[in-house]
Design a protein around this motif. Structure first.
Motif, PDB file in Angstrom:
ATOM      1  N   LYS A 196      -9.312 -18.987   4.712  1.00 58.13           N
ATOM      2  CA  LYS A 196      -9.296 -17.968   3.663  1.00 58.13           C
ATOM      3  C   LYS A 196      -9.000 -16.636   4.343  1.00 58.13           C
ATOM      4  N   PHE A 197      -7.865 -16.040   3.963  1.00 60.90           N
ATOM      5  CA  PHE A 197      -7.366 -14.844   4.633  1.00 60.90           C
ATOM      6  C   PHE A 197      -7.233 -13.668   3.676  1.00 60.90           C
ATOM      7  N   ARG A 198      -7.315 -12.473   4.228  1.00 61.68           N
ATOM      8  CA  ARG A 198      -6.963 -11.244   3.523  1.00 61.68           C
ATOM      9  C   ARG A 198      -6.603 -10.206   4.580  1.00 61.68           C
ATOM     10  N   PRO A 199      -5.683  -9.305   4.262  1.00 61.13           N
ATOM     11  CA  PRO A 199      -5.338  -8.266   5.232  1.00 61.13           C
ATOM     12  C   PRO A 199      -6.386  -7.166   5.247  1.00 61.13           C
ATOM     13  N   ASN A 200      -6.346  -6.346   6.291  1.00 61.33           N
ATOM     14  CA  ASN A 200      -7.155  -5.127   6.254  1.00 61.33           C
ATOM     15  C   ASN A 200      -6.343  -4.031   5.561  1.00 61.33           C
ATOM     16  N   ASP A 201      -6.946  -2.875   5.372  1.00 63.40           N
ATOM     17  CA  ASP A 201      -6.274  -1.813   4.622  1.00 63.40           C
ATOM     18  C   ASP A 201      -4.980  -1.375   5.282  1.00 63.40           C
ATOM     19  N   ASP A 202      -4.979  -1.290   6.601  1.00 62.26           N
ATOM     20  CA  ASP A 202      -3.763  -0.866   7.300  1.00 62.26           C
ATOM     21  C   ASP A 202      -2.639  -1.872   7.088  1.00 62.26           C
ATOM     22  N   GLU A 203      -2.963  -3.161   7.149  1.00 63.21           N
ATOM     23  CA  GLU A 203      -1.950  -4.188   6.934  1.00 63.21           C
ATOM     24  C   GLU A 203      -1.449  -4.167   5.490  1.00 63.21           C
ATOM     25  N   ALA A 204      -2.368  -3.979   4.553  1.00 65.61           N
ATOM     26  CA  ALA A 204      -1.970  -3.923   3.149  1.00 65.61           C
ATOM     27  C   ALA A 204      -1.018  -2.761   2.885  1.00 65.61           C
ATOM     28  N   ALA A 205      -1.225  -1.659   3.580  1.00 62.20           N
ATOM     29  CA  ALA A 205      -0.394  -0.477   3.374  1.00 62.20           C
ATOM     30  C   ALA A 205       1.053  -0.689   3.801  1.00 62.20           C
ATOM     31  N   THR A 206       1.314  -1.696   4.620  1.00 66.94           N
ATOM     32  CA  THR A 206       2.681  -1.955   5.085  1.00 66.94           C
ATOM     33  C   THR A 206       3.460  -2.858   4.142  1.00 66.94           C
ATOM     34  N   LEU A 207       2.821  -3.354   3.079  1.00 61.57           N
ATOM     35  CA  LEU A 207       3.449  -4.364   2.226  1.00 61.57           C
ATOM     36  C   LEU A 207       4.096  -3.798   0.971  1.00 61.57           C
ATOM     37  N   GLY A 208       4.200  -2.466   0.895  1.00 58.92           N
ATOM     38  CA  GLY A 208       4.916  -1.864  -0.221  1.00 58.92           C
ATOM     39  C   GLY A 208       4.004  -1.297  -1.285  1.00 58.92           C
ATOM     40  N   ASP A 209       4.560  -0.359  -2.062  1.00 60.88           N
ATOM     41  CA  ASP A 209       3.759   0.349  -3.057  1.00 60.88           C
ATOM     42  C   ASP A 209       3.271  -0.565  -4.171  1.00 60.88           C
ATOM     43  N   ASP A 210       4.113  -1.497  -4.624  1.00 55.44           N
ATOM     44  CA  ASP A 210       3.686  -2.401  -5.699  1.00 55.44           C
ATOM     45  C   ASP A 210       2.514  -3.257  -5.254  1.00 55.44           C
ATOM     46  N   PHE A 211       2.625  -3.782  -4.029  1.00 53.83           N
ATOM     47  CA  PHE A 211       1.528  -4.581  -3.499  1.00 53.83           C
ATOM     48  C   PHE A 211       0.266  -3.745  -3.352  1.00 53.83           C
ATOM     49  N   LEU A 212       0.435  -2.540  -2.849  1.00 51.00           N
ATOM     50  CA  LEU A 212      -0.729  -1.684  -2.593  1.00 51.00           C
ATOM     51  C   LEU A 212      -1.467  -1.351  -3.888  1.00 51.00           C
ATOM     52  N   GLU A 213      -0.720  -1.192  -4.982  1.00 53.71           N
ATOM     53  CA  GLU A 213      -1.363  -0.939  -6.266  1.00 53.71           C
ATOM     54  C   GLU A 213      -2.278  -2.091  -6.663  1.00 53.71           C
ATOM     55  N   VAL A 214      -1.765  -3.312  -6.512  1.00 55.08           N
ATOM     56  CA  VAL A 214      -2.568  -4.492  -6.826  1.00 55.08           C
ATOM     57  C   VAL A 214      -3.738  -4.619  -5.853  1.00 55.08           C
ATOM     58  N   TRP A 215      -3.479  -4.373  -4.582  1.00 55.47           N
ATOM     59  CA  TRP A 215      -4.517  -4.468  -3.559  1.00 55.47           C
ATOM     60  C   TRP A 215      -5.672  -3.520  -3.863  1.00 55.47           C
ATOM     61  N   ASN A 216      -5.362  -2.274  -4.151  1.00 55.56           N
ATOM     62  CA  ASN A 216      -6.406  -1.272  -4.393  1.00 55.56           C
ATOM     63  C   ASN A 216      -7.204  -1.575  -5.654  1.00 55.56           C
ATOM     64  N   ARG A 217      -6.547  -2.168  -6.636  1.00 54.58           N
ATOM     65  CA  ARG A 217      -7.234  -2.457  -7.896  1.00 54.58           C
ATOM     66  C   ARG A 217      -8.058  -3.733  -7.843  1.00 54.58           C
ATOM     67  N   ASP A 218      -7.469  -4.824  -7.313  1.00 56.12           N
ATOM     68  CA  ASP A 218      -8.070  -6.141  -7.463  1.00 56.12           C
ATOM     69  C   ASP A 218      -8.770  -6.674  -6.222  1.00 56.12           C
ATOM     70  N   TYR A 219      -8.432  -6.167  -5.042  1.00 56.41           N
ATOM     71  CA  TYR A 219      -8.919  -6.784  -3.818  1.00 56.41           C
ATOM     72  C   TYR A 219      -9.767  -5.878  -2.940  1.00 56.41           C
TER      73      TYR A 219
END
Length: 532
Positions: free
Chosen positions: A359-382
């Motif tokens: 079971k994996f998840r990125p850290n905040d720095d890794e999430a920030a490299t995946l694009g604005d659309d991804f980051l929106e979902v990341w900040n809201r749901d994860y």
């Protein structure tokens, strides 16, 4: 043994009817019979009986269920999707007693705490469901004793074999890049690492499906003469007297129609793909849809068949130097003598070819490299839920399988990544009616529904573990919150299967289906006034 392909004509009414003998349905039936052997119960299952079937009993032979012509699988075909290069996704579901538990890949995997708490259903939080998770299992693994059960019907163990060379190499590689090795990823909270997988397999190597572990023992010991099961029979609809569910109509194996009355309760447990069509054929659903096919509306519930969610499977295949006895490829390519393996109780038969789970998840720095659309979902749901594995288009769990279930020369390592659907409130109808013939056509996704990269679009064509098509919603009556899985607008009608979760889980869903069965049974026992 009260198990039939044709129900005796003398049985025209029972106390409780369970429409569907899948994973949850078998649990509910056996727990109700256990609570009161005098309660008359009828289970109606569309698929075959599975008792003693070696292809079901031996975990390694799960591969045979995916072969063309298998009578233990039903394949639902989705709509063509631009996200899949205009291909049609396939949704395979179990067909037969035990449902998915009789044909699945046997991976022991529990939902995360935040997954269950996100349902926001009174009585269904992670802490409230944990006793039912414990009740269903006899756990042979490591982990905190308070989090597991040790006398339940379903054994959880390593089975009889592990491909240790491959397993050790994978875990070593994972820890080398910073992923922790856990002793128990099923504790509802751990994430960010790998575990040596456990399976729904007994220590002596037998599949732990709900038909064999819950239902068959009761059918065969003579102590439950009022528990009846009919197989090879398709449930058509629920019958109503006014607004009360009073029975079901189903098609017998010979094609004739049969109606049986339910004096106290009808429970629909046909699964995420099967339950919505039954309800809508019964007049429960969106009136606008029902009107198109001439069905009178009994209860106006527009959500029936909506909010379909699933797990998508993508795989990468690698060359290895594993020996003939370190994979299950021989079952598919014909190099194994399966009858001889069964006769000799070969240790490979107690293996499901899935040795590591993650079971994996990125850290905040890794999430920030995946694009604005991804980051929106990341900040809201994860980001607010540190236990939540990543989902849309990536992985909630990664399984390492020594064996590719096919002939690809000497390439025989498969790594599967399971991505579960974005939990945004986007309705996706199941298109259960095409013309005048009711049928289930689950969707995949479109560009506004899921973050899908080019590789995914070109490679994914299979979805697994559907749920959410008849989702629960909290309801309060006279100051009391109802958690009884009732269908709104009618009485005597319940639902108990994977159609009820309001949102997806970061895990294989067999444990969720088992837990729903145990929790639902407890609710029905209480409502029926039976002793527990």
């Amino acid at each position: 043994m009260p198990l039939y392909t044709h129900l005796p004509t003398s049985i025209d009414a029972v106390d409780v009817i369970i429409a569907g003998g899948g994973t949850s349905g078998c649990v509910v039936a056996s727990r109700l019979a256990e609570a009161d052997p005098n309660l008359s119960i009828l289970v109606v299952e569309s698929g075959p009986d599975n008792y003693g079937n070696p292809m079901i009993l031996h975990p390694a032979l799960f591969i045979t269920h995916w072969a063309p012509g298998s009578n233990t699988m039903k394949l639902f075909k989705g709509r063509k999707s631009e996200a899949l290069a205009n291909r049609e996704p396939i949704v395979p579901v179990g067909r037969g007693l035990g449902g998915g538990s009789s044909v699945n890949l046997l991976m022991y995997s529990r939902a995360q705490r935040s997954d269950l708490d996100a349902w926001k259903m009174p009585g269904w939080s992670a802490n409230e469901l944990l006793p039912y998770m414990r009740k269903l299992e006899t756990f042979h693994g490591e982990g905190a004793k308070a989090l597991h059960g040790y006398d339940g019907p379903i054994h959880v163990s390593s089975g009889t074999y592990r491909s240790l060379r491959a397993e050790n190499a994978f875990i070593e590689a994972a820890t080398h890049v910073g992923w922790k090795e856990f002793e128990d990823l099923g504790n509802l909270d751990s994430v960010g690492g790998v575990q040596r997988a456990l399976r729904y397999v007994s220590p002596d190597g037998k599949r732990q499906d709900t038909a064999h572990q819950y239902l068959h023992p009761m059918l065969r010991d003579g102590g439950y003469p009022n528990l009846h099961v009919v197989v090879d029979s398709d449930v058509d609809r629920v019958v109503f007297e006014g607004q009360r569910a009073s029975g079901i109509t189903y098609q017998e194996a010979n094609g004739s129609s049969r109606t049986v009355k339910a004096k106290r309760m009808v429970i629909v447990s046909c699964g995420a793909c099967g339950t919505p069509p039954v309800l809508e054929r019964s007049g429960v659903g969106n009136p606008k849809i029902l009107e198109k096919v001439g069905i009178k509306s009994i209860s106006e519930l527009p959500g029936v068949g909506d909010s379909y969610q699933d797990h998508q499977l993508i795989s990468a295949i690698y060359k290895s130097n594993l020996s003939r006895d370190e994979t299950l490829d021989g079952i598919v390519n014909g190099n194994f003598d399966i009858p001889a393996m069964i006769q000799n109780n070969d240790k490979l038969l107690g293996w499901n070819c899935m040795d590591v789970t993650c079971k994996f998840r990125p850290n905040d720095d890794e999430a920030a490299t995946l694009g604005d659309d991804f980051l929106e979902v990341w900040n809201r749901d994860y980001k607010p839920h540190p236990d939540k594995p990543l989902s849309p288009g990536l992985s909630d769990a990664l399984d390492f399988d020594p064996g590719i279930y096919g002939d690809a020369g000497d390439i025989d390592i498969k790594v599967s990544r399971w991505g579960y659907k974005n939990q945004r409130e986007i309705a996706r109808r199941m298109d259960i009616y095409r013309g005048e013939v009711p049928s289930c056509h689950p969707p995949f996704s479109t560009e506004d529904d899921m973050l899908i990269d080019k590789w995914l679009r070109e490679n994914v064509a299979t979805t697994w573990h559907p749920l959410g098509t008849c989702k629960m919603a909290p309801r309060e009556e006279n100051g009391v919150v109802d958690e009884t899985l009732s269908v709104y607008g009618v009485t005597g009608l319940k639902i108990a299967d994977l159609s009820i979760p309001p949102s997806n889980v970061g895990a294989h869903t067999n444990n969720t289906a088992l837990t729903i069965g145990e929790k639902a049974a407890s609710i029905f026992i209480r409502e029926l006034g039976l002793a527990q």
